[in-house]
Design an enzyme around this catalytic site. Sequence first.
Site, short mmCIF file in Angstrom:
data_model
loop_
_atom_site.label_atom_id
_atom_site.label_comp_id
_atom_site.label_asym_id
_atom_site.label_seq_id
_atom_site.Cartn_x
_atom_site.Cartn_y
_atom_site.Cartn_z
N ARG A 129 10.71 -0.66 12.97
CA ARG A 129 9.25 -0.66 13.28
C ARG A 129 9.01 -1.67 14.34
O ARG A 129 9.22 -3.12 14.05
CB ARG A 129 8.44 -1.01 12.06
N ARG B 283 -10.19 0.71 7.61
CA ARG B 283 -9.58 -0.49 7.73
C ARG B 283 -10.66 -1.35 8.69
O ARG B 283 -10.29 -2.76 8.94
CB ARG B 283 -8.57 -0.30 8.73
N ARG C 229 -1.18 -9.42 13.12
CA ARG C 229 -1.99 -8.43 12.18
C ARG C 229 -2.56 -8.96 11.01
O ARG C 229 -3.56 -8.71 10.48
CB ARG C 229 -0.59 -7.53 11.66
N ARG D 6 11.51 -5.94 5.96
CA ARG D 6 11.44 -4.61 6.21
C ARG D 6 11.98 -4.46 7.65
O ARG D 6 12.78 -3.39 8.23
CB ARG D 6 9.94 -4.08 6.14
N LYS E 113 0.88 -1.24 0.09
CA LYS E 113 0.07 -0.01 -0.08
C LYS E 113 0.98 1.24 -0.12
O LYS E 113 0.73 2.19 -0.88
CB LYS E 113 -0.87 0.05 1.22
#
Length: 190
Positions: A134, A89, A145, A128, A14
């Site tokens: 993160r 969401r 998630r 990532r 996204k």
Amino acid sequence: MLNLVIFGAPGSGKGTQSEVLIEQYGFDHISTGDLLREEIKQESELGKAAKSFIDAGQLVPDGLIIGMIEKVLEERQPKRGLILDGFPRTVAQAEALDELFAKHGTAVHAVLELRVGEDELIQRLLKRGMGSGRSDDNLETIKKRLDVYHAQTAPIAEHYGKKGVHHAIPGSGAISDITARIGEVIDTLG
Ligand code: B4P
């Protein structure tokens, strides 16, 4: 003025595709994930409230997100087009957005769902996580998630399918190929 929603599972691309589309079409961009990370950095009340949900792989409560979006839309007043990245969401968020746009005489014109297999999503986010720092890009939180995505976010495809604005886009392969697939949909919108 074109209002696009880009959605998909965590790691589906996204944010990545939004960056290219901003460059290519000059659209305004609102990423609720980026806004929340900024609030956390600033240690605002909203940031403090959001942090524990994000770190646990949960969605931040609808009331907080909808309030944040209303404020940002008022401030930005986009002109050419808008990409909503990571919002809505939940179906409740989608309904709130529909109402908000209706008040301003506009609507969601296309919802682009990026579809990527689960193994690839996990690999992308782990990769990532190695560089981004993160707090939610670790295996346990990623799995949480993904569960939350299937239970709470995936149903918005049906919500927008009923309105005839949902488009499924294969989200694997080269970033430029995926942008080209999205471009084909945007071109049909005029
Ligand atoms: P987000 O910031 O939206 O995070 P995300 O789902 O991981 O997607 P992101 O856009 O960052 O990553 P992308 O797929 O582009 O949300 C984070 C958290 O904030 C949520 O879990 C939630 O707690 C909270 N939140 C946000 N919005 C909310 C809302 N509306 N309501 C409630 N809570 C909310 O990319 C991932 C990786 O894949 C990148 O490293 C990228 O380089 C790579 N990649 C992308 N495309 C690729 C390709 N084609 N091939 C290979 N790799 C690719």
